[in-house]
Scaffold this motif. Structure first.
Motif, PDB file in Angstrom:
ATOM      1  N   UNK A 255       1.328  25.951 -21.542  1.00  0.00           N
ATOM      2  CA  UNK A 255       0.431  26.970 -20.987  1.00  0.00           C
ATOM      3  C   UNK A 255      -0.782  27.086 -21.899  1.00  0.00           C
ATOM      4  N   UNK A 256      -1.958  26.865 -21.331  1.00  0.00           N
ATOM      5  CA  UNK A 256      -3.186  26.720 -22.107  1.00  0.00           C
ATOM      6  C   UNK A 256      -4.146  27.859 -21.786  1.00  0.00           C
ATOM      7  N   UNK A 257      -4.774  28.400 -22.822  1.00  0.00           N
ATOM      8  CA  UNK A 257      -5.870  29.354 -22.655  1.00  0.00           C
ATOM      9  C   UNK A 257      -7.179  28.597 -22.851  1.00  0.00           C
ATOM     10  N   UNK A 258      -8.035  28.635 -21.842  1.00  0.00           N
ATOM     11  CA  UNK A 258      -9.362  28.020 -21.929  1.00  0.00           C
ATOM     12  C   UNK A 258     -10.408  29.118 -21.945  1.00  0.00           C
ATOM     13  N   UNK A 259     -11.235  29.136 -22.989  1.00  0.00           N
ATOM     14  CA  UNK A 259     -12.322  30.106 -23.116  1.00  0.00           C
ATOM     15  C   UNK A 259     -13.642  29.352 -23.057  1.00  0.00           C
ATOM     16  N   UNK A 260     -14.527  29.770 -22.163  1.00  0.00           N
ATOM     17  CA  UNK A 260     -15.859  29.165 -22.051  1.00  0.00           C
ATOM     18  C   UNK A 260     -16.901  30.251 -22.257  1.00  0.00           C
ATOM     19  N   UNK A 261     -17.717  30.087 -23.289  1.00  0.00           N
ATOM     20  CA  UNK A 261     -18.770  31.061 -23.603  1.00  0.00           C
ATOM     21  C   UNK A 261     -20.081  30.293 -23.780  1.00  0.00           C
ATOM     22  N   UNK A 262     -20.958  30.215 -22.786  1.00  0.00           N
ATOM     23  CA  UNK A 262     -20.823  30.959 -21.543  1.00  0.00           C
ATOM     24  C   UNK A 262     -21.107  30.015 -20.371  1.00  0.00           C
ATOM     25  N   UNK A 263     -20.637  30.427 -19.194  1.00  0.00           N
ATOM     26  CA  UNK A 263     -20.856  29.660 -17.972  1.00  0.00           C
ATOM     27  C   UNK A 263     -22.329  29.659 -17.585  1.00  0.00           C
ATOM     28  N   UNK A 264     -23.039  30.712 -17.940  1.00  0.00           N
ATOM     29  CA  UNK A 264     -24.462  30.806 -17.597  1.00  0.00           C
ATOM     30  C   UNK A 264     -25.267  29.745 -18.333  1.00  0.00           C
ATOM     31  N   UNK A 265     -24.939  29.512 -19.608  1.00  0.00           N
ATOM     32  CA  UNK A 265     -25.673  28.484 -20.365  1.00  0.00           C
ATOM     33  C   UNK A 265     -25.337  27.090 -19.837  1.00  0.00           C
ATOM     34  N   UNK A 266     -24.124  26.906 -19.337  1.00  0.00           N
ATOM     35  CA  UNK A 266     -23.772  25.665 -18.656  1.00  0.00           C
ATOM     36  C   UNK A 266     -24.669  25.474 -17.431  1.00  0.00           C
ATOM     37  N   UNK A 267     -24.873  26.553 -16.660  1.00  0.00           N
ATOM     38  CA  UNK A 267     -25.742  26.485 -15.479  1.00  0.00           C
ATOM     39  C   UNK A 267     -27.194  26.233 -15.881  1.00  0.00           C
TER      40      UNK A 267
END
Length: 458
Positions: A255-267
């Motif tokens: 079971x994995x926790x994925x944190x992405x900071x931030x999706x807006x900068x990806x966009x």
């Protein structure tokens, strides 16, 4: 007959030697260069959008991604800033970008190309090579999401509880506390592994987040970093690489926790690449490819097929100018399984984490609440709503106590609820948020609690 057989064998040999493992590389020539992109002739019939090219830059081999195809020429964006090919230089086809995650990557910090940036030596390569732009599991083959998990954050565990395999967004303006709340999620104990993607982050904050925020939890974490000064290609690749690493651990049953900071900068990175490819903007400067890439990334998180684990994704979304109808925020809200709204007014009052329980939603909360907890939460929300909607009336002295029993209860209980929801990253995680809330409300009402009884026996 024999001639046809000979041609078939010849074709097979050609295919063998034109693979990446073969001895013949297909190449093209750079015909035009502009900031952030180059035009290559001779490869149009041999590559696809999203595949990678390689070229020499000094004494090193650099990569570029194909972003546009024409009849005679293609457009490619270099992965690294300042590593542009020159006119007339050779560019070779390299196919899809792949990484080979391994369990030994835990505790390491890598860039979006899967290369170590922590000075701790080379990374071991796993036995399985993965395309970073992989597809999500088939919808009917996935396990169902029904296992609740505890985050240790009281406002989340009470009002918006989540389940393993859920995708949750944190929506807030700049400086409201997204990264602080993400650091509290990173300390949750109900995960076997964690993967953190820091996309467009300030360079000075990366080491602080890894060493101070993650601390001992870094031993089970892989951090993927692309700072704000890096190229749009690096910032685009970071969450894709992080997702591929998370999928590796998920497929081993963890079971994995994925944190992405931030999706807006990806966009934002996708928008820059789209502009370089000549895409027309369709919504506040964002090209249509951005709104195709967002579900392409987020749908890969969630429960895996039978026998695999699950990826629980917590992503932050920066709402420009505190406008929660921003195109990226609006698109992400429709894809995710819930959202936490951070309210700047609550942060100004010093209430951290500044999660607004009235506007935050978990679409899987009913699977996480036990017994009568849902009824209790609905009652608490009603009290908070009544307390907030009469705030101005009470401030000008327009309400007299005793006129409305429901409002009297809200005035008495809402401050107690707010107080128990206050929590900082330095405080230990909550073990049972509902029990702690019950103790606090009993104490406020003057009812003896288990804690006070223990104190008297001492």
């Amino acid at each position: 007959m024999s001639g046809g057989l000979g041609l078939a064998r010849l074709a097979e040999k050609v295919r063998e030697f034109t693979t990446p493992e073969g001895c013949c590389d297909i190449s093209g020539v750079v015909t035009s260069v502009a900031p952030g992109r180059c035009v290559v002739a001779g490869l149009s019939r041999h590559v696809r959008i999203g595949e990678y090219l390689s070229f020499r830059h000094g004494d090193r081999v650099k990569l570029a991604e194909v972003v546009s195809l024409g009849t005679e020429e293609i457009v490619a964006c270099p992965v690294d800033n300042g590593s542009q090919a020159g006119i007339g230089e050779r560019v070779w086809r390299r196919g899809a970008f792949r990484i080979s995650p391994d369990e030994s990557w835990c505790g390491r910090t890598i860039n979006s190309l899967g290369e170590p940036v922590d000075g701790l030596g080379a990374l071991s390569q796993g036995p399985v090579s993965r395309v970073v732009t992989g597809a999500p599991p088939a919808s009917m083959m996935r396990q169902r999401v029904d296992a609740p998990l505890r985050t240790g954050i009281r406002v989340v565990d009470i009002f918006t509880p989540i389940c393993q395999g859920q995708r949750l967004g944190i929506f807030a303006g700049s400086g409201v506390g997204k990264s602080t709340l993400l650091s509290m999620f990173a300390k949750a104990a109900d995960f076997d592994r964690a993967v953190v993607a820091l996309v467009g982050e300030r360079g000075r904050e990366v080491r602080e987040f890894i060493e101070d925020t993650l601390g001992p939890n870094m031993a089970k974490t892989v951090a993927v970093v692309a700072t704000s000064d890096e190229s749009p290609m690096q910032r685009k690749l970071a969450p894709l690489t992080a997702m591929a690493v998370a999928e590796h651990f998920r497929d081993t049953g963890e079971n994995v926790l994925l944190i992405v900071d931030s999706l807006t900068r990806f966009a934002h990175a996708l928008r820059e690449i789209g502009m370089a490819a000549g895409e027309p903007p369709v919504a506040r400067g964002y090209p249509a490819s951005v709104f195709t890439a967002l579900p392409g990334l987020l749908e890969r998180a969630g429960p895996g097929p039978e026998g695999a684990g699950a990826i629980t994704a917590i992503v932050s979304i920066l709402v420009d100018g505190d406008n929660h109808n921003d195109p990226v925020a609006d698109s992400a809200r429709g894809i995710l399984d819930g959202h936490l709204v951070l309210d700047r007014a609550l942060a100004d009052e010093g209430r951290y984490p500044p999660v607004n329980p009235l506007t935050s939603i978990s679409r899987l909360a009913r699977k996480a609440w036990r017994g009568d907890e849902e009824k209790l939460v609905m009652r608490l929300k009603a009290l908070i709503h009544r307390f907030e909607e009469t705030r101005d009336l009470r401030l000008i002295g327009g309400y007299r106590a005793g006129s409305d029993a429901e409002l009297d209860m809200a005035i008495k209980q809402a401050p107690v609820i707010y107080d128990i929801l206050r929590q900082t990253p330095e405080q230990p995680p909550s073990h049972d948020a509902f029990a702690e809330l019950a103790e606090a409300m009993k104490a406020a009402a003057g009812i003896p609690t288990a804690g006070s009884a223990k104190e008297r026996t001492r």
